[in-house]
Design a protein around this motif. Structure first.
Motif, PDB file in Angstrom:
ATOM      1  N   ARG A   1      34.470  36.949  38.249  1.00 41.21           N
ATOM      2  CA  ARG A   1      35.763  37.518  37.918  1.00 41.21           C
ATOM      3  C   ARG A   1      36.467  37.825  39.222  1.00 41.21           C
ATOM      4  NH1 ARG A   1      36.369  39.756  32.746  1.00 41.21           N
ATOM      5  NH2 ARG A   1      38.511  39.925  33.419  1.00 41.21           N
ATOM      6  N   ALA A   2      37.659  37.313  39.349  1.00 43.15           N
ATOM      7  CA  ALA A   2      38.461  37.571  40.548  1.00 43.15           C
ATOM      8  C   ALA A   2      39.927  37.463  40.154  1.00 43.15           C
ATOM      9  CB  ALA A   2      38.113  36.546  41.631  1.00 43.15           C
ATOM     10  N   ALA A   3      40.796  37.629  41.075  1.00 50.94           N
ATOM     11  CA  ALA A   3      42.213  37.451  40.787  1.00 50.94           C
ATOM     12  C   ALA A   3      42.417  36.034  40.272  1.00 50.94           C
ATOM     13  CB  ALA A   3      43.034  37.688  42.049  1.00 50.94           C
ATOM     14  N   GLY A   4      43.177  35.904  39.210  1.00 53.84           N
ATOM     15  CA  GLY A   4      43.473  34.575  38.702  1.00 53.84           C
ATOM     16  C   GLY A   4      42.897  34.289  37.334  1.00 53.84           C
ATOM     17  N   THR A   5      42.038  35.152  36.779  1.00 58.29           N
ATOM     18  CA  THR A   5      41.573  34.897  35.414  1.00 58.29           C
ATOM     19  C   THR A   5      42.748  35.171  34.483  1.00 58.29           C
ATOM     20  OG1 THR A   5      40.711  37.126  35.195  1.00 58.29           O
ATOM     21  CG2 THR A   5      39.165  35.435  35.902  1.00 58.29           C
ATOM     22  N   SER A   6      42.968  34.268  33.535  1.00 60.59           N
ATOM     23  CA  SER A   6      44.170  34.376  32.719  1.00 60.59           C
ATOM     24  C   SER A   6      43.940  33.745  31.351  1.00 60.59           C
ATOM     25  CB  SER A   6      45.326  33.655  33.405  1.00 60.59           C
ATOM     26  OG  SER A   6      45.086  32.258  33.387  1.00 60.59           O
ATOM     27  N   ARG A   7      45.009  33.678  30.574  1.00 61.86           N
ATOM     28  CA  ARG A   7      44.944  33.037  29.260  1.00 61.86           C
ATOM     29  C   ARG A   7      44.730  31.537  29.395  1.00 61.86           C
ATOM     30  NH1 ARG A   7      49.063  36.724  28.929  1.00 61.86           N
ATOM     31  NH2 ARG A   7      50.542  35.133  29.518  1.00 61.86           N
TER      32      ARG A   7
END
Length: 90
Positions: free
Chosen positions: A66-72
């Protein structure tokens, strides 16, 4: 040996959590999926990430980063409850 003890051999114990509240906090991203991880780890060095991946491979446990950038559009969900690893600072 339990999961917390095993992971604490790779990372400092304060960087490992199997508390339910912590695990629930990492169960969702911006997608519709909800997968509660077995543990949350916060590696801070490349060596810790390598150790975590070696442990995962040896124990046949998936790891979801999990890092910046996880999205729909690109959720960080695996088919099985995984260990979630954050990578900020690595």
């Amino acid at each position: 040996m339990n999961l917390t003890d095993s992971l604490s051999k790779i990372l400092p114990q304060e960087r490992v959590s199997t508390r339910y509240l912590d695990r629930i906090a990492f169960a969702n991203d911006a997608s519709v999926y909800r997968k509660v991880p077995r543990a949350i780890v916060h590696p801070t060095t490349i060596e810790q990430v390598r150790g975590l991946l070696a442990f995962s491979r040896r124990e046949r446990l998936p790891v979801t980063f999990r890092a910046a950038g996880t999205s729909r559009l690109a959720p960080s969900a695996s088919r099985l409850p995984a260990n979630a690893a954050t990578t900020s600072g690595v």
